[in-house]
Design a protein around this motif. Structure first.
Motif, PDB file in Angstrom:
ATOM      1  N   THR A  92       0.818  -1.217   0.000  1.00  0.00           N
ATOM      2  CA  THR A  92       0.000   0.000   0.000  1.00  0.00           C
ATOM      3  C   THR A  92       0.851   1.265   0.000  1.00  0.00           C
ATOM      4  OG1 THR A  92      -0.202  -0.202   2.412  1.00  0.00           O
ATOM      5  CG2 THR A  92      -2.022  -1.019   1.081  1.00  0.00           C
ATOM      6  N   ARG A  93       2.121   1.117  -0.339  1.00  0.00           N
ATOM      7  CA  ARG A  93       3.028   2.239  -0.544  1.00  0.00           C
ATOM      8  C   ARG A  93       3.315   3.022   0.735  1.00  0.00           C
ATOM      9  NH1 ARG A  93       3.713   2.418  -5.834  1.00  0.00           N
ATOM     10  NH2 ARG A  93       4.990   4.270  -5.669  1.00  0.00           N
ATOM     11  N   GLN A  94       3.162   2.414   1.878  1.00  0.00           N
ATOM     12  CA  GLN A  94       3.530   3.043   3.149  1.00  0.00           C
ATOM     13  C   GLN A  94       4.934   2.553   3.501  1.00  0.00           C
ATOM     14  OE1 GLN A  94       0.039   3.200   5.997  1.00  0.00           O
ATOM     15  NE2 GLN A  94      -0.839   1.855   4.438  1.00  0.00           N
ATOM     16  N   PHE A  95       5.901   3.065   2.753  1.00  0.00           N
ATOM     17  CA  PHE A  95       7.235   2.485   2.742  1.00  0.00           C
ATOM     18  C   PHE A  95       7.984   2.629   4.063  1.00  0.00           C
ATOM     19  CE2 PHE A  95       6.243   3.273  -1.728  1.00  0.00           C
ATOM     20  CZ  PHE A  95       6.476   2.012  -2.241  1.00  0.00           C
ATOM     21  N   ASP A  96       7.917   3.784   4.687  1.00  0.00           N
ATOM     22  CA  ASP A  96       8.640   3.965   5.947  1.00  0.00           C
ATOM     23  C   ASP A  96       8.092   3.049   7.036  1.00  0.00           C
ATOM     24  OD1 ASP A  96      10.458   5.845   5.010  1.00  0.00           O
ATOM     25  OD2 ASP A  96       9.094   7.525   5.376  1.00  0.00           O
ATOM     26  N   GLU A  97       6.757   2.945   7.108  1.00  0.00           N
ATOM     27  CA  GLU A  97       6.150   2.073   8.111  1.00  0.00           C
ATOM     28  C   GLU A  97       6.453   0.609   7.817  1.00  0.00           C
ATOM     29  OE1 GLU A  97       4.623   2.918  10.974  1.00  0.00           O
ATOM     30  OE2 GLU A  97       5.327   4.917  10.425  1.00  0.00           O
ATOM     31  N   ALA A  98       6.458   0.252   6.538  1.00  0.00           N
ATOM     32  CA  ALA A  98       6.796  -1.121   6.164  1.00  0.00           C
ATOM     33  C   ALA A  98       8.234  -1.439   6.556  1.00  0.00           C
ATOM     34  CB  ALA A  98       6.603  -1.316   4.660  1.00  0.00           C
ATOM     35  N   ALA A  99       9.133  -0.497   6.284  1.00  0.00           N
ATOM     36  CA  ALA A  99      10.546  -0.709   6.613  1.00  0.00           C
ATOM     37  C   ALA A  99      10.732  -0.939   8.111  1.00  0.00           C
ATOM     38  CB  ALA A  99      11.374   0.483   6.147  1.00  0.00           C
ATOM     39  N   LYS A 100       9.956  -0.237   8.935  1.00  0.00           N
ATOM     40  CA  LYS A 100      10.058  -0.422  10.387  1.00  0.00           C
ATOM     41  C   LYS A 100       9.706  -1.853  10.785  1.00  0.00           C
ATOM     42  CE  LYS A 100       9.013   4.388  11.623  1.00  0.00           C
ATOM     43  NZ  LYS A 100       8.019   5.307  12.254  1.00  0.00           N
ATOM     44  N   GLN A 101       8.678  -2.411  10.146  1.00  0.00           N
ATOM     45  CA  GLN A 101       8.286  -3.792  10.443  1.00  0.00           C
ATOM     46  C   GLN A 101       9.399  -4.765  10.060  1.00  0.00           C
ATOM     47  OE1 GLN A 101       5.414  -4.796  11.955  1.00  0.00           O
ATOM     48  NE2 GLN A 101       4.734  -2.677  12.155  1.00  0.00           N
ATOM     49  N   PHE A 102       9.976  -4.567   8.882  1.00  0.00           N
ATOM     50  CA  PHE A 102      11.025  -5.469   8.416  1.00  0.00           C
ATOM     51  C   PHE A 102      12.298  -5.324   9.252  1.00  0.00           C
ATOM     52  CE2 PHE A 102       8.755  -4.666   4.196  1.00  0.00           C
ATOM     53  CZ  PHE A 102       7.922  -5.760   4.374  1.00  0.00           C
ATOM     54  N   GLU A 103      12.637  -4.092   9.602  1.00  0.00           N
ATOM     55  CA  GLU A 103      13.834  -3.866  10.420  1.00  0.00           C
ATOM     56  C   GLU A 103      13.673  -4.487  11.803  1.00  0.00           C
ATOM     57  OE1 GLU A 103      14.074   0.342  10.199  1.00  0.00           O
ATOM     58  OE2 GLU A 103      15.083   0.361   8.243  1.00  0.00           O
ATOM     59  N   ALA A 104      12.450  -4.462  12.337  1.00  0.00           N
ATOM     60  CA  ALA A 104      12.201  -5.078  13.645  1.00  0.00           C
ATOM     61  C   ALA A 104      12.459  -6.581  13.587  1.00  0.00           C
ATOM     62  CB  ALA A 104      10.765  -4.803  14.089  1.00  0.00           C
ATOM     63  N   ILE A 105      12.121  -7.203  12.468  1.00  0.00           N
ATOM     64  CA  ILE A 105      12.377  -8.639  12.300  1.00  0.00           C
ATOM     65  C   ILE A 105      13.879  -8.898  12.244  1.00  0.00           C
ATOM     66  CG2 ILE A 105      12.127 -10.586  10.704  1.00  0.00           C
ATOM     67  CD1 ILE A 105       9.409  -9.365   9.899  1.00  0.00           C
ATOM     68  N   LEU A 106      14.604  -8.041  11.533  1.00  0.00           N
ATOM     69  CA  LEU A 106      16.056  -8.214  11.419  1.00  0.00           C
ATOM     70  C   LEU A 106      16.758  -7.993  12.756  1.00  0.00           C
ATOM     71  CD1 LEU A 106      16.743  -6.336   8.044  1.00  0.00           C
ATOM     72  CD2 LEU A 106      16.351  -8.779   8.401  1.00  0.00           C
ATOM     73  N   GLU A 107      16.197  -7.109  13.587  1.00  0.00           N
ATOM     74  CA  GLU A 107      16.828  -6.770  14.866  1.00  0.00           C
ATOM     75  C   GLU A 107      16.357  -7.647  16.017  1.00  0.00           C
ATOM     76  OE1 GLU A 107      15.742  -2.709  15.245  1.00  0.00           O
ATOM     77  OE2 GLU A 107      17.095  -2.000  13.658  1.00  0.00           O
ATOM     78  N   ASN A 108      15.297  -8.429  15.802  1.00  0.00           N
ATOM     79  CA  ASN A 108      14.713  -9.233  16.872  1.00  0.00           C
ATOM     80  C   ASN A 108      15.668 -10.340  17.323  1.00  0.00           C
ATOM     81  OD1 ASN A 108      12.959 -10.469  18.673  1.00  0.00           O
ATOM     82  ND2 ASN A 108      11.952 -11.656  17.067  1.00  0.00           N
ATOM     83  N   ARG A 109      15.969 -10.367  18.611  1.00  0.00           N
ATOM     84  CA  ARG A 109      16.857 -11.399  19.152  1.00  0.00           C
ATOM     85  C   ARG A 109      16.182 -12.190  20.263  1.00  0.00           C
ATOM     86  NH1 ARG A 109      22.643  -8.065  19.377  1.00  0.00           N
ATOM     87  NH2 ARG A 109      22.459  -7.151  17.288  1.00  0.00           N
ATOM     88  N   GLN A 110      14.879 -11.974  20.421  1.00  0.00           N
ATOM     89  CA  GLN A 110      14.161 -12.613  21.516  1.00  0.00           C
ATOM     90  C   GLN A 110      13.488 -13.906  21.082  1.00  0.00           C
ATOM     91  OE1 GLN A 110      14.544 -11.280  24.531  1.00  0.00           O
ATOM     92  NE2 GLN A 110      15.764  -9.671  23.556  1.00  0.00           N
ATOM     93  N   GLU A 111      12.745 -13.851  19.978  1.00  0.00           N
ATOM     94  CA  GLU A 111      11.994 -15.020  19.542  1.00  0.00           C
ATOM     95  C   GLU A 111      12.886 -15.987  18.769  1.00  0.00           C
ATOM     96  OE1 GLU A 111       8.579 -13.768  17.389  1.00  0.00           O
ATOM     97  OE2 GLU A 111       7.935 -12.335  18.914  1.00  0.00           O
ATOM     98  N   ARG A 112      12.375 -17.209  18.595  1.00  0.00           N
ATOM     99  CA  ARG A 112      13.127 -18.232  17.865  1.00  0.00           C
ATOM    100  C   ARG A 112      13.390 -17.770  16.435  1.00  0.00           C
ATOM    101  NH1 ARG A 112      11.809 -23.088  15.117  1.00  0.00           N
ATOM    102  NH2 ARG A 112       9.594 -22.657  15.393  1.00  0.00           N
ATOM    103  N   PHE A 113      14.624 -17.945  15.991  1.00  0.00           N
ATOM    104  CA  PHE A 113      15.030 -17.451  14.682  1.00  0.00           C
ATOM    105  C   PHE A 113      14.313 -18.198  13.568  1.00  0.00           C
ATOM    106  CE2 PHE A 113      18.141 -17.586  11.078  1.00  0.00           C
ATOM    107  CZ  PHE A 113      18.034 -16.250  10.728  1.00  0.00           C
ATOM    108  N   GLN A 114      13.686 -17.441  12.674  1.00  0.00           N
ATOM    109  CA  GLN A 114      13.018 -18.006  11.504  1.00  0.00           C
ATOM    110  C   GLN A 114      13.739 -17.482  10.259  1.00  0.00           C
ATOM    111  OE1 GLN A 114      10.564 -20.157  11.512  1.00  0.00           O
ATOM    112  NE2 GLN A 114       9.949 -20.122  13.665  1.00  0.00           N
ATOM    113  N   PHE A 115      14.549 -18.338   9.636  1.00  0.00           N
ATOM    114  CA  PHE A 115      15.387 -17.861   8.540  1.00  0.00           C
ATOM    115  C   PHE A 115      14.574 -17.309   7.376  1.00  0.00           C
ATOM    116  CE2 PHE A 115      17.226 -18.737   4.354  1.00  0.00           C
ATOM    117  CZ  PHE A 115      18.251 -17.809   4.380  1.00  0.00           C
ATOM    118  N   LEU A 116      13.501 -18.000   6.981  1.00  0.00           N
ATOM    119  CA  LEU A 116      12.735 -17.556   5.821  1.00  0.00           C
ATOM    120  C   LEU A 116      12.136 -16.170   6.048  1.00  0.00           C
ATOM    121  CD1 LEU A 116      10.949 -20.829   4.643  1.00  0.00           C
ATOM    122  CD2 LEU A 116      12.954 -19.708   3.657  1.00  0.00           C
ATOM    123  N   GLU A 117      11.633 -15.921   7.258  1.00  0.00           N
ATOM    124  CA  GLU A 117      11.102 -14.592   7.569  1.00  0.00           C
ATOM    125  C   GLU A 117      12.220 -13.554   7.553  1.00  0.00           C
ATOM    126  OE1 GLU A 117       8.775 -14.260  11.053  1.00  0.00           O
ATOM    127  OE2 GLU A 117       7.187 -15.611  10.356  1.00  0.00           O
TER     128      GLU A 117
END
Length: 420
Positions: free
Chosen positions: A184-209
């Motif tokens: 839906t072209r909300q690029f900055d908000e989308a990037a925040k979601q993806f960056e949170a996944i890359l920075e997440n160190r708490q949950e079990r690592f899911q490589f595909l995600e």
């Protein structure tokens, strides 16, 4: 994969731009009107019809969003009749999009992305009607790949946001929320979601995600936003991540060098807008460099340069190009997608090579594109038992070979390996 409804929105960017220029030609045809005038009127009418159809498609898919996010609800027999009707309606609308004649006047990617979208919707409808309910849900979620690919090519197009959509987003997983926001072209908000996944160190690592999030955020910062600073931040996240695989950290070192060169290039850039030939030369250098940086088909070291090259090429493909420029651009775009190999759209490069042959037949570029397409298809249908090209693929290659060859050379007989 997640929310699917934005191929409709993704192609609206092309449609809306086209309609601005076509609106003045949409008057009723008058006696004595030229063929060009009649064609312009027909194109305008097709554009208006497509715009209306896309809005219906967007609404139909938005209605399905809560069900796609709820596996149990999607499989609940109480919802079967309603979902069957909604999916059937969706398939009918998608068919109108993929068959609209205006697609021949637009960026060639619109044609095969809309056709792929239509095929995936029909596959989902057939699966649902034959009792394969979860597969149908997966297929509907998977078409988001077509939306995102179409929507991150250029920086034009609408953005959508509403309280109703926000409520639906709360049911989705972080990757799915990011995909929806990206579509839906909300690029900055989308990037925040993806960056949170890359920075997440708490949950079990899911490589595909992790891998999908990385691909998406690079598509945003490199191909769409064209921002080396934001790209550099993503690279540092990968380098410092204890979860990132070694090969991605190695690729990040190459990306880091590409960003340094990108920044230096910007400092040296003049104020004068580059010509189409200059942009083609720049794109060619980036695609060539990205391909050279790869060591093996799964290596990601060239991603930043490849994405930059594709960004330049998609900007060119929505402009007026002569035959030689168009063939060159389509060939390079095919090479770029062949190298970057997004698993969700594995054969996208073949679409560009075929489009090149059909759009600029009997040219040097058509011949180059045909050779690349033929090689890709033969490799794709080759295994331990040998090469087994399906009959329809053989026929398509025979047709395209004829279109690719210079007209002065007599047509040769079909190659023996295609008829065996």
């Amino acid at each position: 994969m997640s929310v699917t409804f934005l191929l409709a929105l993704s192609v609206l960017s092309n449609v809306s731009v086209g309609l601005i220029f076509l609106s003045c030609s949409s008057k009723e045809t008058k006696p004595g009107q030229t063929a060009a005038g009649t064609a312009a009127t027909a194109t305008a009418n097709n554009g208006v019809a497509l715009s209306s159809t896309m809005q219906k498609l967007k609404n139909a898919l938005e209605n399905l969003l809560p069900d796609l996010a709820d596996s149990k609800g999607f499989q609940d027999p109480a919802n079967h009749d309603r979902l069957q009707k909604e999916i059937g309606d969706l398939a009918a609308i998608a068919s109108k999009v993929s068959h609209n004649p205006i697609k021949e006047k637009m960026d060639p990617s619109f044609a095969f992305l809309s056709e792929g979208f239509n095929e995936e919707i029909n596959r989902a409808s057939e699966a649902f009607n034959t009792g394969k309910v979860e597969f149908a849900r997966y297929s509907l979620m998977n078409v988001n790949s077509f939306c995102i690919e179409c929507h991150t090519r250029t920086s034009t197009g609408p953005a959508f946001d509403s309280a109703a959509i926000d409520q639906k987003l709360s049911k989705l997983k972080p990757l799915e929320r990011g995909e929806f926001l990206l579509a839906t072209r909300q690029f900055d908000e989308a990037a925040k979601q993806f960056e949170a996944i890359l920075e997440n160190r708490q949950e079990r690592f899911q490589f595909l995600e992790f891998d999908r999030a990385l691909r998406y955020v690079l598509a945003i910062t490199v191909r769409f936003q064209r921002d080396p600073v934001k790209t550099e931040k993503v690279i540092q996240t990968i380098k410092s991540s204890p979860q990132a695989p070694f090969y991605l950290k190695q690729a990040a070192l190459s990306w880091e060098q590409s960003v340094r060169e990108w920044k230096d290039e910007r400092k040296k850039a003049g104020k004068k807008a580059p010509t189409s030939d200059e942009l083609l030369a720049k794109a060619e250098n980036l695609i060539k460099k990205g391909r050279q940086e790869q060591v093996g088909i799964s290596d990601r070291s060239g991603d930043v340069d490849l994405l930059r090259g594709l960004s330049e090429l998609h900007q060119l493909l929505v402009t007026s190009l002569d035959k030689n420029q168009l063939g060159h651009a389509l060939f390079l775009t095919g090479q770029g997608y062949e190298a970057i190999r997004d698993l969700a759209l594995w054969s996208l490069h073949e679409n560009y090579f075929e489009s090149c042959v059909r759009r600029v037949p009997h040219t040097t570029w058509a011949l180059s594109c045909y050779k690349s397409l033929e090689e890709s298809l033969i490799m794709g249908f080759t295994g331990s038992a040998g090469t087994k090209l399906p009959y329809d693929v053989q026929l398509r290659l025979t047709e395209l070979e004829t279109l690719a060859k210079p007209e002065t050379i007599p047509e040769e007989e079909s190659r023996e390996h295609r008829t065996k």
